[in-house]
Design a protein around this motif. Structure first.
Motif, PDB file in Angstrom:
ATOM      1  N   UNK A  32       9.128   0.254 -75.908  1.00 26.99           N
ATOM      2  CA  UNK A  32      10.368  -0.437 -76.264  1.00 26.99           C
ATOM      3  C   UNK A  32      10.635  -1.676 -75.433  1.00 26.99           C
ATOM      4  N   UNK A  33       9.571  -2.318 -74.951  1.00 23.74           N
ATOM      5  CA  UNK A  33       9.716  -3.507 -74.115  1.00 23.74           C
ATOM      6  C   UNK A  33       9.440  -4.770 -74.928  1.00 23.74           C
ATOM      7  N   UNK A  34      10.074  -5.871 -74.507  1.00 21.47           N
ATOM      8  CA  UNK A  34       9.867  -7.148 -75.173  1.00 21.47           C
ATOM      9  C   UNK A  34       8.810  -7.964 -74.438  1.00 21.47           C
ATOM     10  N   UNK A  35       8.343  -9.027 -75.105  1.00 20.63           N
ATOM     11  CA  UNK A  35       7.402  -9.922 -74.436  1.00 20.63           C
ATOM     12  C   UNK A  35       8.043 -10.572 -73.218  1.00 20.63           C
ATOM     13  N   UNK A  36       9.340 -10.844 -73.287  1.00 16.52           N
ATOM     14  CA  UNK A  36      10.035 -11.453 -72.149  1.00 16.52           C
ATOM     15  C   UNK A  36      10.036 -10.501 -70.952  1.00 16.52           C
ATOM     16  N   UNK A  37      10.241  -9.214 -71.201  1.00 12.82           N
ATOM     17  CA  UNK A  37      10.223  -8.236 -70.104  1.00 12.82           C
ATOM     18  C   UNK A  37       8.820  -8.121 -69.515  1.00 12.82           C
ATOM     19  N   UNK A  38       7.819  -8.160 -70.377  1.00  9.83           N
ATOM     20  CA  UNK A  38       6.441  -8.123 -69.885  1.00  9.83           C
ATOM     21  C   UNK A  38       6.155  -9.358 -69.050  1.00  9.83           C
ATOM     22  N   UNK A  39       6.645 -10.515 -69.488  1.00  9.27           N
ATOM     23  CA  UNK A  39       6.437 -11.750 -68.741  1.00  9.27           C
ATOM     24  C   UNK A  39       7.093 -11.673 -67.364  1.00  9.27           C
ATOM     25  N   UNK A  40       8.299 -11.101 -67.303  1.00 14.80           N
ATOM     26  CA  UNK A  40       8.973 -10.941 -66.010  1.00 14.80           C
ATOM     27  C   UNK A  40       8.151 -10.077 -65.069  1.00 14.80           C
ATOM     28  N   UNK A  41       7.559  -8.994 -65.598  1.00  6.87           N
ATOM     29  CA  UNK A  41       6.752  -8.095 -64.769  1.00  6.87           C
ATOM     30  C   UNK A  41       5.531  -8.801 -64.211  1.00  6.87           C
ATOM     31  N   UNK A  42       5.061  -9.830 -64.912  1.00  5.08           N
ATOM     32  CA  UNK A  42       3.877 -10.580 -64.478  1.00  5.08           C
ATOM     33  C   UNK A  42       4.239 -11.853 -63.725  1.00  5.08           C
ATOM     34  N   UNK A  43       5.561 -12.123 -63.590  1.00  6.55           N
ATOM     35  CA  UNK A  43       6.029 -13.392 -63.010  1.00  6.55           C
ATOM     36  C   UNK A  43       5.377 -14.557 -63.750  1.00  6.55           C
ATOM     37  N   UNK A  44       5.389 -14.447 -65.065  1.00  6.35           N
ATOM     38  CA  UNK A  44       4.736 -15.451 -65.906  1.00  6.35           C
ATOM     39  C   UNK A  44       5.646 -15.785 -67.074  1.00  6.35           C
ATOM     40  N   UNK A  45       5.127 -16.592 -67.994  1.00  2.00           N
ATOM     41  CA  UNK A  45       5.877 -16.958 -69.185  1.00  2.00           C
ATOM     42  C   UNK A  45       5.515 -16.024 -70.340  1.00  2.00           C
ATOM     43  N   UNK A  46       6.342 -16.025 -71.361  1.00  2.00           N
ATOM     44  CA  UNK A  46       6.059 -15.225 -72.549  1.00  2.00           C
ATOM     45  C   UNK A  46       4.782 -15.707 -73.231  1.00  2.00           C
ATOM     46  N   UNK A  47       4.461 -16.996 -73.045  1.00  2.03           N
ATOM     47  CA  UNK A  47       3.233 -17.542 -73.629  1.00  2.03           C
ATOM     48  C   UNK A  47       2.008 -16.816 -73.091  1.00  2.03           C
ATOM     49  N   UNK A  48       2.033 -16.496 -71.791  1.00  7.74           N
ATOM     50  CA  UNK A  48       0.898 -15.774 -71.211  1.00  7.74           C
ATOM     51  C   UNK A  48       0.763 -14.391 -71.834  1.00  7.74           C
ATOM     52  N   UNK A  49       1.874 -13.730 -72.081  1.00  7.94           N
ATOM     53  CA  UNK A  49       1.831 -12.410 -72.704  1.00  7.94           C
ATOM     54  C   UNK A  49       1.247 -12.512 -74.113  1.00  7.94           C
ATOM     55  N   UNK A  50       1.628 -13.555 -74.845  1.00  9.87           N
ATOM     56  CA  UNK A  50       1.076 -13.776 -76.188  1.00  9.87           C
ATOM     57  C   UNK A  50      -0.442 -13.941 -76.102  1.00  9.87           C
ATOM     58  N   UNK A  51      -0.906 -14.749 -75.143  1.00  9.39           N
ATOM     59  CA  UNK A  51      -2.344 -14.981 -74.995  1.00  9.39           C
ATOM     60  C   UNK A  51      -3.078 -13.685 -74.642  1.00  9.39           C
ATOM     61  N   UNK A  52      -2.472 -12.877 -73.783  1.00  7.49           N
ATOM     62  CA  UNK A  52      -3.085 -11.600 -73.407  1.00  7.49           C
ATOM     63  C   UNK A  52      -3.180 -10.685 -74.625  1.00  7.49           C
ATOM     64  N   UNK A  53      -2.094 -10.567 -75.364  1.00  3.90           N
ATOM     65  CA  UNK A  53      -2.060  -9.629 -76.488  1.00  3.90           C
ATOM     66  C   UNK A  53      -2.911 -10.088 -77.666  1.00  3.90           C
ATOM     67  N   UNK A  54      -3.260 -11.353 -77.700  1.00  5.65           N
ATOM     68  CA  UNK A  54      -4.148 -11.856 -78.753  1.00  5.65           C
ATOM     69  C   UNK A  54      -5.600 -11.971 -78.285  1.00  5.65           C
ATOM     70  N   UNK A  55      -5.853 -11.598 -77.045  1.00 11.03           N
ATOM     71  CA  UNK A  55      -7.224 -11.609 -76.535  1.00 11.03           C
ATOM     72  C   UNK A  55      -7.755 -12.973 -76.191  1.00 11.03           C
ATOM     73  N   UNK A  56      -6.866 -13.954 -75.991  1.00  9.07           N
ATOM     74  CA  UNK A  56      -7.305 -15.317 -75.734  1.00  9.07           C
ATOM     75  C   UNK A  56      -7.767 -15.539 -74.303  1.00  9.07           C
ATOM     76  N   UNK A  57      -7.253 -14.748 -73.363  1.00  8.48           N
ATOM     77  CA  UNK A  57      -7.531 -15.015 -71.944  1.00  8.48           C
ATOM     78  C   UNK A  57      -7.984 -13.733 -71.248  1.00  8.48           C
ATOM     79  N   UNK A  58      -8.788 -13.863 -70.175  1.00  7.99           N
ATOM     80  CA  UNK A  58      -9.114 -12.679 -69.373  1.00  7.99           C
ATOM     81  C   UNK A  58      -7.867 -12.186 -68.641  1.00  7.99           C
ATOM     82  N   UNK A  59      -7.820 -10.899 -68.356  1.00  6.65           N
ATOM     83  CA  UNK A  59      -6.650 -10.305 -67.716  1.00  6.65           C
ATOM     84  C   UNK A  59      -7.043  -9.745 -66.355  1.00  6.65           C
ATOM     85  N   UNK A  60      -6.277 -10.087 -65.328  1.00  4.09           N
ATOM     86  CA  UNK A  60      -6.569  -9.632 -63.969  1.00  4.09           C
ATOM     87  C   UNK A  60      -6.121  -8.185 -63.765  1.00  4.09           C
ATOM     88  N   UNK A  61      -6.758  -7.496 -62.831  1.00  4.65           N
ATOM     89  CA  UNK A  61      -6.377  -6.113 -62.520  1.00  4.65           C
ATOM     90  C   UNK A  61      -4.900  -5.989 -62.130  1.00  4.65           C
TER      91      UNK A  61
END
Length: 293
Positions: A32-61
């Motif tokens: 039940x989390x939003x992309x904005x909440x995920x971005x906050x957890x990563x100290x990043x932007x929602x754009x980064x979450x979009x890229x992660x969820x679409x497989x565009x970028x490698x993801x760090x541990x």
């Protein structure tokens, strides 16, 4: 394109990247989390979450661990599978393997690259000998018949690449291969009798390797669970959550990346394998067909 615009490469997804992104998206929605909440957890932007969820970028541990904490993932096995998938995808993206020298591979480049990092392959082939087992003459005859190329040099380059894949069958980290092969694939005289006889002798020799399991699906088995066609399951860890499915069609290649698709095809494969002959009986059938040719 201006220098500040993202390059095409930055937006190029990979099979493993899409699988990881799809799993993270599923977990986010389930929590039940939003992309904005995920971005906050990563100290990043929602754009980064979009890229992660679409497989565009490698993801760090650290990002995987932060998202698992946000999504309430308490099962160690789930987190470990995601971490393993992320690391395998990062390795895949960094590797400039031998296959990049062969533009003739075309859509198969991603398959060959994944085969290089996979630890296990289960393949159901009804009409032909699996690619990892093909002799040069057999592979050549297949692709001459398919009419993909008119230039003999291109065909030879493709055959060369096809044979180079077979290095994974031996060496320090041999891939585990379990193949169910239709009886018709043994009897279809691809390239003529001499070519087919040599191909079957090569297949018979490969069945002696401890990392290779071959079962023949005989005609008498009748209807089976995968009458719709061939497929390959590729595994990258012991966990079934780190598997993808590959399907080939005459005009395209298709990847099924969800855990549900992998689980469904694993069930299909097991059902077909139960209808196939034992390894010992399969070797006997191969010997008999060699004698009959």
């Amino acid at each position: 394109m201006s220098p500040r615009q993202p390059s095409a490469l930055a937006r190029k997804s990979t099979v493993l990247g899409r699988k990881l992104g799809g799993e993270l998206l599923r977990l986010r929605v389930a929590a039940g989390k939003t992309q904005a909440e995920a971005a906050d957890a990563l100290s990043a932007t929602a754009t980064k979450v979009v890229k992660i969820e679409r497989g565009w970028v490698p993801v760090r541990d650290p990002d995987i661990k932060a998202l698992c904490e946000l999504y309430g993932i308490e099962e160690r096995a789930t987190a470990d599978s995601l971490l393993h998938l992320a690391r395998t995808d990062r390795d895949r993206r960094r590797t400039r393997g031998w296959w990049n020298q062969y533009p003739e591979l075309r859509a198969q480049v991603e398959y060959v690259a994944l085969e290089d990092v996979a630890n296990r392959v289960r393949t159901l082939q009804i009409a032909l000998i699996p690619g990892l087992f093909q002799s040069p003459d057999y592979a050549r005859a297949l692709h001459v018949a398919a009419g993909h190329w008119e230039d003999p040099d291109e065909i030879e380059r493709y055959v060369e690449a096809r044979i180079a894949r077979q290095d994974r069958l031996s060496g320090e980290r041999p891939i585990q291969v379990w193949a169910v092969i239709g009886e018709g694939a043994l009897r279809q005289e691809v390239g003529g009798r001499d070519v087919m006889r040599a191909q079957l002798k090569q297949l018979l020799k490969l069945t002696q390797q401890p990392n290779i399991k071959v079962q023949v699906l005989p005609y008498r088995a009748g209807a089976h669970a995968s009458m719709a066609g061939a497929f390959t399951l590729m595994s990258f860890a012991e966990s079934s959550a780190v598997e993808v499915v590959h399907l080939d069609t005459p005009s395209s290649t298709l990847w099924l990346e969800s855990e549900q698709d992998a689980a469904h095809h694993a069930i299909l494969f097991d059902r077909v394998a139960r209808n196939a002959l034992s390894q010992t009986d399969s070797r006997s059938v191969i010997r008999r067909v060699i004698e009959e040719i």
